[in-house]
Motif scaffolding. Structure first.
Motif, short mmCIF file in Angstrom:
data_model
loop_
_atom_site.label_atom_id
_atom_site.label_comp_id
_atom_site.label_asym_id
_atom_site.label_seq_id
_atom_site.Cartn_x
_atom_site.Cartn_y
_atom_site.Cartn_z
N GLU A 186 0.70 33.23 20.35
CA GLU A 186 1.68 33.46 19.34
C GLU A 186 1.74 31.22 19.94
OE1 GLU A 186 6.85 32.28 19.72
OE2 GLU A 186 5.71 34.93 19.74
N ASN A 187 1.01 30.96 20.37
CA ASN A 187 1.32 29.12 21.16
C ASN A 187 -0.44 28.82 21.21
OD1 ASN A 187 1.18 26.41 21.67
ND2 ASN A 187 2.73 26.89 23.38
N VAL A 188 -1.11 28.62 20.17
CA VAL A 188 -2.34 28.41 20.20
C VAL A 188 -2.67 26.99 19.55
CG1 VAL A 188 -4.23 29.15 18.56
CG2 VAL A 188 -2.63 30.42 18.89
N LYS A 189 -3.62 25.91 20.09
CA LYS A 189 -3.67 24.39 19.89
C LYS A 189 -5.26 24.31 19.69
CE LYS A 189 -0.56 22.80 22.86
NZ LYS A 189 1.02 21.87 21.71
N ASN B 145 -0.99 21.81 16.56
CA ASN B 145 -0.97 23.37 17.08
C ASN B 145 -1.67 24.04 15.99
OD1 ASN B 145 0.62 22.62 19.47
ND2 ASN B 145 2.56 22.26 17.77
N GLU C 250 -5.85 29.10 23.67
CA GLU C 250 -4.47 30.65 23.88
C GLU C 250 -3.63 29.60 24.61
OE1 GLU C 250 -6.84 34.11 21.14
OE2 GLU C 250 -7.25 33.57 23.27
N ASN C 251 -2.61 29.33 24.46
CA ASN C 251 -1.77 29.47 25.96
C ASN C 251 -1.63 31.13 26.64
OD1 ASN C 251 1.36 30.25 26.59
ND2 ASN C 251 -0.10 28.02 26.67
N ASP D 216 1.81 26.20 30.79
CA ASP D 216 1.14 24.82 29.74
C ASP D 216 -0.55 25.42 30.56
OD1 ASP D 216 0.78 24.34 32.95
OD2 ASP D 216 1.36 22.32 33.19
N TYR E 199 -4.11 27.41 29.34
CA TYR E 199 -4.54 27.97 27.73
C TYR E 199 -6.27 27.74 28.41
CZ TYR E 199 -0.83 25.50 25.25
OH TYR E 199 -0.05 25.46 24.68
N LYS F 219 11.46 18.73 17.53
CA LYS F 219 10.61 19.44 18.96
C LYS F 219 9.34 18.96 19.12
CE LYS F 219 13.55 23.30 19.82
NZ LYS F 219 13.64 24.33 19.50
N GLY G 297 5.23 19.05 17.99
CA GLY G 297 4.67 19.63 16.76
C GLY G 297 5.78 19.72 15.99
#
Length: 255
Positions: A30-33, A47, A70-71, A75, A77, A151, A153
Motif C-alpha cells: 500500500e505504501n510505496v515511494k 508517493n 516498498e514499505n 518507517d 522501506y 496530511k 503526501g
C-alpha cells in the motif's frame, strides 16, 4: 517505446527528451515511494498511487537515478526496483508545460477551460498571468481547517479546488500553474525559502524576458503578484535591478 521494469514496477522513459518519465506500480504494497535524484544530486521524493503517473525531470540533461521503495514495516522501506537514466532533454520547457503529479490536469478539466477563458482576450502572456492571478486570488479563499488537518503526501485536485472555491497554499499554486501551462506558458511551481521564511512561488517564462522568477509568490501570509509594469521594460539590466539578484531566494524543489 523505451521501458524498464520487473513486473512490479513499470517505467516508460519514451519522453525523456520532453523532460518527463511515467511510472506505474503494480505490486500489492500500500505504501510505496519513488525517489528521483537529478544530475545535481537533488532528491525528489513522491508517493506512488494507481496507474501511470508523470514525473518531471527538472534537473535538465544528464544522469538520473530512479528508485521505487516498498514499505516493509513502520518507517522501513525496501527497494522494489531501481534504474539509471541518461536524459537528453531537447525541449527545455517540457517539464514546465506538461502535467505531472503535482501540477495535474487533463485537457477536459474545468480548470483548463477557465484558463482558456482568462487567456481569450489577453494580448500577451503577461496579461494572461495577471488575469490568472486576479481570478485565483479573488475566487479561492484560504481553507484554515484544511491547513490544520492536511496530511503528508497530499496532492491537489485542481477541479475540486476550483469548484469549492477554497484551498491551501499548495492548491493556489497548483491551480495557477495548471491554468498557465495549459495555455502554453512554461510555469515552474517552486518551493523553498525567502530568507528564513518557508515560501512558495510561481515562475513563468515570457518570450520577451525569459524566465521571470517569483512572478507570483506566497510569503507565508498572502499571495503577491510582481508589479506587472515590468513588462513594459525590455532592458535586461533594468529587469535585474527590479527583480534583484535572487540571493534572498533559496529554491529547494521545482515541480
Amino acid at each position: 517505446m523505451v521501458s524498464y521494469g520487473n513486473g512490479v514496477v513499470a517505467i516508460d522513459a519514451s519522453h525523456t527528451d520532453e523532460g518527463y518519465v511515467m511510472i506505474r506500480y503494480d505490486g500489492a504494497v500500500e505504501n510505496v515511494k519513488l525517489q528521483i535524484t537529478d544530475p545535481a544530486g537533488i532528491v525528489y521524493t513522491y508517493n506512488l498511487g494507481d496507474g501511470y503517473e508523470t514525473f518531471p525531470l527538472t534537473g535538465g540533461t544528464g544522469s538520473y537515478s530512479l528508485v521505487v521503495y516498498e514499505n516493509v514495516t513502520g518507517d522501513q522501506y525496501a527497494t522494489a526496483f531501481s534504474q539509471s537514466l541518461e536524459a537528453t532533454i531537447s525541449n527545455e520547457y517540457g517539464p514546465y508545460l506538461y502535467p505531472n503529479q503535482y501540477v495535474n490536469f487533463k485537457a477536459d478539466a474545468n480548470t483548463v477551460a477557465k484558463g482558456s477563458d482568462l487567456a481569450e482576450d489577453a494580448s500577451s502572456d503577461l496579461e494572461v498571468v495577471v488575469n490568472v492571478y486576479n481570478f485565483v486570488t479573488q475566487n479561492i479563499k484560504y481553507d484554515n481547517d484544511k491547513a490544520q488537518t492536511v496530511k503528508s503526501g497530499y496532492l491537489p485536485v485542481v477541479d475540486e479546488i476550483l469548484n469549492s472555491g477554497k484551498g491551501i497554499c499548495f492548491d493556489y499554486a497548483a491551480v495557477m500553474a495548471v491554468m498557465l501551462r495549459s495555455q502554453g506558458i512554461p510555469t515552474r511551481l517552486e518551493v523553498g525559502y525567502a530568507g528564513t521564511a518557508y515560501h512558495a512561488w510561481v515562475s513563468v517564462h515570457l518570450d520577451d524576458l525569459g524566465w521571470v522568477n517569483g512572478v507570483i509568490e506566497f510569503d507565508g501570509t498572502q499571495w503577491k503578484l510582481m508589479d506587472p509594469t515590468f513588462a513594459a521594460n525590455n532592458s535586461e539590466n533594468a529587469m535585474k535591478d527590479f527583480i534583484g539578484d535572487g540571493s534572498n531566494y533559496q529554491t529547494k524543489l521545482i515541480y
